[in-house]
Design an enzyme around this catalytic site. Structure first.
Site, PDB file in Angstrom:
ATOM      1  N   CYS C  86       0.836  -1.205   0.000  1.00  0.00           N
ATOM      2  CA  CYS C  86       0.000   0.000   0.000  1.00  0.00           C
ATOM      3  C   CYS C  86       0.870   1.255   0.000  1.00  0.00           C
ATOM      4  O   CYS C  86       1.570   1.509  -0.968  1.00  0.00           O
ATOM      5  CB  CYS C  86      -0.951  -0.035   1.213  1.00  0.00           C
ATOM      6  SG  CYS C  86      -2.380   1.036   1.011  1.00  0.00           S
ATOM      7  N   HIS C 203      -3.552  -5.666   1.016  1.00  0.00           N
ATOM      8  CA  HIS C 203      -2.897  -5.895   2.314  1.00  0.00           C
ATOM      9  C   HIS C 203      -2.855  -7.372   2.707  1.00  0.00           C
ATOM     10  O   HIS C 203      -3.760  -7.851   3.388  1.00  0.00           O
ATOM     11  CB  HIS C 203      -3.655  -5.141   3.407  1.00  0.00           C
ATOM     12  CG  HIS C 203      -3.462  -3.667   3.389  1.00  0.00           C
ATOM     13  ND1 HIS C 203      -2.444  -3.036   4.094  1.00  0.00           N
ATOM     14  CD2 HIS C 203      -4.153  -2.684   2.765  1.00  0.00           C
ATOM     15  CE1 HIS C 203      -2.524  -1.727   3.895  1.00  0.00           C
ATOM     16  NE2 HIS C 203      -3.554  -1.483   3.091  1.00  0.00           N
ATOM     17  N   GLU C 205      -1.162  -8.704   5.020  1.00  0.00           N
ATOM     18  CA  GLU C 205      -1.081  -8.871   6.487  1.00  0.00           C
ATOM     19  C   GLU C 205      -2.476  -8.862   7.110  1.00  0.00           C
ATOM     20  O   GLU C 205      -2.654  -9.292   8.248  1.00  0.00           O
ATOM     21  CB  GLU C 205      -0.200  -7.775   7.097  1.00  0.00           C
ATOM     22  CG  GLU C 205      -0.856  -6.417   7.309  1.00  0.00           C
ATOM     23  CD  GLU C 205      -0.913  -5.546   6.055  1.00  0.00           C
ATOM     24  OE1 GLU C 205      -0.666  -6.055   4.946  1.00  0.00           O
ATOM     25  OE2 GLU C 205      -1.233  -4.342   6.194  1.00  0.00           O
TER      26      GLU C 205
END
Ligand SMILES: Nc1ncnc2c1ncn2[C@@H]1O[C@H](COP(=O)(O)OP(=O)(O)O)[C@@H](O)[C@H]1O
Ligand SMILES: [Mg+2]
Lengths: 82, 741, 233, 82
Positions: C86, C203, C205
């Site tokens: 990002c 993302h 994560e």
């Protein structure tokens, strides 16, 4: 056919977080001679109009109605025939 | 300064309030002092109108670690941890400048939370606007949502929930209430106290400019042309600055240098300084010449009343100044000593050597006049309550009505809003927006924290007392549906002009209803915010006592969501459906009526329903739970189908009007599903605890079917609703986006 | 294997990345402060998401000049593993470690929701454990993820197989509807020519733990560990 | 002391999402005579410099280094002594 170049700036006493951060990072890059940075918007609007007066009036309307936020922004513009 | 000028009037003080000040000081106040009194004694800061009513609310309970009076409330969640939470309004600023108004609203409530030493883990936003067919409303709606998104996303606190309502009553006065929830180790809790005579006082964060001078007084009067005239320079939020401030403050609070800390919210340096002194029973002396400023030639008056954002006031242990400065410097933040704590209880302001103001701190915080404003039953009540709803025609086509309801902006999916919010950052959001309540995990434990905001302003308009009680009940119900035990409440009281007896009457009734519900449901009030004068040209907003509530999920394996889970599961309605149409979205949408009696609320039944559902979610008997709110049973069933991606076959006995049965908004009702082989066990338990219920049918296929049978009247029964879930979903999901195009 | 997660002023997914890396790989991970003068001792550098310097001026434009970036660039040039997620991706483009730029989403608004990604290149150290053409569900959260690059460079990217992820439908088709932000060729993530620097807007994560209901993101962190083990045993 | 007025625009080849949206909303407001709108940044940078040349050089440096992203943006600027 006309082209309006509209310059929108934050009103004088309105905080400009973006300008401040840019000033600081310019300083970090060694530009210690930049006391102030203000960041606004630059709009180029093409407009078909019979004559300059008509175009000018319309541009002013657009700014007041939509393009500019009078609560925190001021604007000026130039009009060129193209 | 010429007293004849009666400057205090321009600043919003009455002549008698001015006299009071003269008595307190034993002399004429100077200009700066009048300004300070004016903002501290404004409705917004002093609660001079609302205090008498607020005092009646329950504020104590076993889990409550901090009730009203501090920057935020605190509840115990075990393991030495606690949840810090608070809700705040930013209605007036948002009406003037939607983006910045909403953005600075988020900034303000975040500071209230990390001021206490807690790390903010979630934001919720409770919004109200006029109808979306009005372009100005669309502009406000988009601006407000963009502002919350712009600030919250940037600082990296997820916005995980909230509500949006559209009604004409909010057309001239949109409501923007923002709630923040933080997590803290109880040992790290910090208070806003200026104790320890001689300790230095430090100003931290953004430089002070001429922003929003008299914002607090501004928030204490009607939005009129005149008010707009005196409109202060609009505050612009700087979420990046706030992010640095957040990290730096949490870091410095972890040290033992900090004695007290408070954010500079409404009334900026004035309120923070005198409140900190007042709480500690001390005084403060500050040299305003030392306050870092953004603009030249700022007067003491301007410095004290500026509402520039992203600033904090710190009292630290003498001798630790440099250590503290170091920490802030690491985050590239200004941190300046501007004075020290004194013992004389006086707020003393200097400019260099010259004293510019001397006021007893307590006089500002505790001695504002209280007003027992007159109350009077609103004339409209009898008319709306006695409206003959029974004479309304029954709908021809229930399918059409259901689809229309699902497309009504008050019921349609709010995805258009929450997809603009980062609701995942932090890796804690276990139940995302789109269910009854959001649930966040507490890393390193099995615990979860559930949160919601709720208030049906229309019910409060039709019956303030019941409406406010319903707001509390619905909030608790939403938490329960997610498998959480409701813990405590924060509230945001949005009303019209309190100088009108009718408004004041609705205010008192709402507080009564709220208090009663909070007592029965054992969810004490830990604080909140009052926003009055939400009124323009005589049109007040619906009484809107927004309830923010947090709850505890003891074991995240037992968290529950609203969507149906599996074909064949048996569907029950827990609770009782009464022939009630009053105040329903159906009445408004189909008949254009905002009338009738608000639904009845039996708090004892409510409590038993909630206790039952919560314990059976824990026991694993209940696989999905969704409360019936706007749109009634039919809409609740549709939402269970949509979020579960499954259909349902429902059969009910019709004992009264079919529209009331399907679309009425009777309270204390929860749609649940249970494994087919567990139905009997569930019923037995229901009978044991004496909770009313209806077996509705089962999860099946890809359509929602609702049939009614009608004993003793052949031909009155039959199939009322038959729609593919795909169709329901498309209608529900896309509605708001379409209206915004 | 030791991971370093850079913390710029305004980073806000730094803690998330650290958490996910530890949980998924079980390997040590540390923060690297933006003022750090070196990245000695790390095997993989992660530039996390967030709003470095408030995203003022342009996303990533100011962070790119943080002291730590010089050693990071050096590290990358030497073939070190660098993952930009990002805002981290935006920093990488501003720093010239990856071509192109990320500008305003086509609908102008910030978007936070799940997207589907098709794995276009599983020969990078970040993706070896994924199957070519497989579809993963990974959330996005950005206002400026609209990938642009001049047509010449775009052609090269495609030819060199540097496009690692593309936005696609649930079934894996690359369609305009599946493109949330207007990125050219539905590009969601690209790597440099050597393949040791990856930038992606979605993302991973955020989808690396059961409790969060989606583990599709794990493959990236696991692949990194595998790649390192292949190299350093 | 000089003041630089910097006008940053998106390159022709780059789609301008903001400009498009504004054009559409202008159209919705009845301005059917606005074929194109382009939106950029307008920066006002104060700069202390010995002379115009020095100032000009510095402004160009700042733009190339930080203020403008050549991949998607072009810029022009004016310099006035203040
Ligand atoms: N302004 C908002 N911001 C974030 N989430 C919202 C907002 N409005 C509604 N939501 C979410 O949409 C879902 C439905 O909201 P709502 O219809 O108010 O639920 P309920 O009727 O159960 O209170 C909830 O998960 C809520 O958190
Ligand atoms: Mg609900």
């Amino acid at each position: 056919m006309f082209q309006a170049k509209i310059y929108v700036t934050l009103r004088k006493s309105v905080l400009d977080p973006q300008g401040n951060v840019v000033r600081k990072s310019l300083f970090a890059l060694g530009y210690d001679n930049v006391p102030e940075v203000r960041i606004g918007r630059y709009m180029v609007v093409d407009i078909e109009a019979a004559d300059r007066d008509a175009a000018e009036k319309q541009v002013r309307d657009m700014c007041d109605k939509l393009l500019v936020n009078p609560v925190i922004e001021d604007y000026t513009f130039e009009l060129v025939e193209v | 300064m010429t007293i004849e000028a009666k400057v205090w009037r321009e600043m919003g003080l009455t002549d008698s309030e001015y006299q009071r000040i003269v008595e307190i000081l034993g002399r004429q106040p100077n200009y700066v002092e009048i300004g300070i009194f004016a903002v501290m004694w404004s409705e917004h800061c002093s609660y001079k109108t609302s205090k008498p009513a607020l005092k009646t609310l329950p504020t104590e309970g076993p889990a409550i670690l901090q009730g009203p009076g501090e920057n935020a409330g605190i509840v115990d969640i075990g393991d030495g941890q606690a949840v810090v939470f608070k809700i705040e309004s930013h209605n007036h600023p948002s009406a003037i400048e939607p983006y910045q108004g909403a953005a600075t609203g988020v900034g303000g409530i975040l500071r209230d939370i990390f001021t206490m030493g807690a790390r903010p883990i979630a934001v919720l936003d409770s919004l109200r606007f006029g109808e979306l067919n009005d372009p100005r409303v669309r502009y406000l709606f988009d601006g407000v949502v963009a502002g919350i998104s712009g600030y919250g996303n940037c600082i990296g606190v997820p916005t995980v929930g909230g509500e949006v309502y559209f009604s004409d009553s909010y057309e001239d006065n949109c409501l923007v209430n923002v709630m923040c929830v933080g997590l803290i180790e109880q040992k790290d809790i910090k208070k806003g106290v200026a104790s320890g005579v001689g300790n230095p006082v430090m100003v931290v964060g953004a430089k002070t400019g001429r922003d929003g001078i008299h914002g607090a007084t501004f928030a204490s009067e009607e939005l009129s042309e005149a008010a707009a005239e005196r409109r202060p320079a609009v505050q612009v939020g700087d979420p990046f600055m706030e992010k640095l401030l957040l990290e730096a403050c949490l870091e410095v609070i972890k040290t033992d240098y900090v004695v007290g800390i408070q954010d500079m919210g409404a009334a900026g340096l004035t309120s923070s300084s005198c409140e900190m002194a007042s709480r500690a029973g001390t005084g403060l002396e500050m040299d305003l010449a030392l306050v870092p400023r953004r603009e030249e030639g700022m007067t003491p008056y301007e410095l004290m009343l500026s509402e520039s954002q992203e600033r904090m006031l710190l009292v630290v242990k003498k001798g630790s100044e440099d250590k503290v400065k170091e920490i802030f410097a690491k985050w590239d933040l200004d941190c300046v000593v501007v004075g020290q704590v004194t013992e004389d209880g006086i707020l003393r302001l200097k400019e260099g050597e010259a004293v510019v103001a001397e006021i007893p701190a307590k006089a500002l915080t505790d001695e504002a006049p209280l007003y027992q404003r007159p109350t009077e039953v609103p004339a409209y009540l009898a008319e709306v309550q006695n409206y003959p709803l029974e004479q309304l025609n029954l709908p021809e086509d229930y399918n059409e009505i259901l689809l229309k309801l699902l497309a009504s902006p008050n019921i349609a999916s709010k995805e258009y809003v929450y997809r603009q919010y980062d609701h995942m950052v932090g890796l804690n959001t276990v139940v995302l927006p789109g269910s009854d309540a959001a649930v966040l995990r507490v890393k390193g434990t099995k615990k979860g924290i559930a949160m919601t905001t709720d208030c049906n302003g229309r019910f409060c308009y039709l019956d303030p007392k019941t409406g406010a009680a319903i707001a509390v009940a619905e909030a608790a119900r939403n938490l329960v549906c997610s498998g959480a035990k409701p813990l405590a409440v924060t509230n945001c009281l949005n009303f019209g002009n309190p100088e009108k007896p009718e408004v004041m009457w609705t205010f008192w009734r709402c507080i009564e209803g709220m208090g009663e519900a909070c007592r029965v449901l054992e969810t004490p009030v830990t604080g909140g915010n009052v926003s009055l004068y939400n009124e323009t040209k005589g049109n007040a907003v619906f009484p809107t006592p927004t309830i923010g509530m947090v709850g505890l999920v003891e074991d995240l394996d037992k968290v529950c969501t609203q969507g149906f889970k599996e074909e064949g599961d048996t569907i029950f309605l827990i609770g009782e459906t009464l022939p009630e149409l009053g105040g329903s979205e159906y009445l408004k949408m189909h008949f254009g009526l905002e009338k009738g009696q608000a639904p009845k609320l039996d708090l004892d039944l409510e409590k038993r329903v909630q206790q039952f559902v919560l314990s059976e979610i824990k026991s694993g008997l209940i696989k999905s739970a969704h409360d019936c709110s706007e749109g009634g049973l039919a809409v609740a069933l549709a939402e269970c189908c949509i979020t579960g991606g499954l259909g349902a076959d429902i059969t009910m006995v019709r004992r009264f009007r079919g529209d009331a049965l399907l679309f009425g908004e009777s309270q204390s009702r929860i749609v649940i599903s249970t494994p087919p082989d567990k139905g009997v066990e569930l019923v037995k338990k229901l009978v044991d605890v004496g909770v009313p219920y209806t077996q509705l049918g089962q999860v099946a296929g890809s359509d929602l079917n609702i049939n009614v049978v009608n004993p003793g009247c052949s031909g009155c029964g039959g199939n009322l609703v038959n729609l593919p879930v795909a169709k329901l979903e498309e209608t529900w999901r896309g509605a708001i986006e379409c209206l915004m195009k | 294997m030791k991971f370093g997660v850079v913390v710029f002023p305004g980073s806000n997914c730094d803690a998330d990345c650290l958490h996910a890396i530890k949980v998924v790989t079980g390997q040590p991970a540390e923060y690297i402060w933006h003022k750090a003068g070196s990245v000695e001792g790390y095997d993989c550098i992660v530039l996390p998401g967030g709003f470095s310097y408030g995203d003022y001026l342009r996303c990533g434009a100011i962070a790119r000049f943080s002291p730590v970036m010089a050693p990071v660039i050096e590290f990358a040039r030497k073939g070190g593993l660098v993952l930009g997620i990002c805002n981290g991706f935006q920093v990488l483009t501003e720093a010239g470690l990856l071509p192109g730029a990320l500008h305003r989403n086509k609908n102008l608004s910030f978007l936070c929701h799940d997207t589907y990604l098709r794995l276009e290149n599983n020969s990078t150290p970040f993706t070896t454990l994924g199957n070519l053409g497989s579809v993963m569900k990974v959330p996005i959260a950005h206002g400026e993820g609209n990938y642009y690059v001049d047509s010449e460079t775009l052609k090269q990217l495609e030819e060199n197989n540097q496009v690692v992820f593309r936005y696609c439908t649930k079934e894996g088709e690359i369609t305009p509807e599946a493109n949330p932000n207007g990125s050219l060729n539905n590009i969601a993530g690209i790597c440099n020519e050597q393949g040791n620097v990856l930038g992606m807007m979605p993302h991973p994560e955020r989808c690396a733990e059961e409790i969060l209901g989606n583990t599709d993101g794990q493959v990236i962190f696991k692949s990194l560990l595998a790649a390192w083990q292949r190299r350093c045993g």
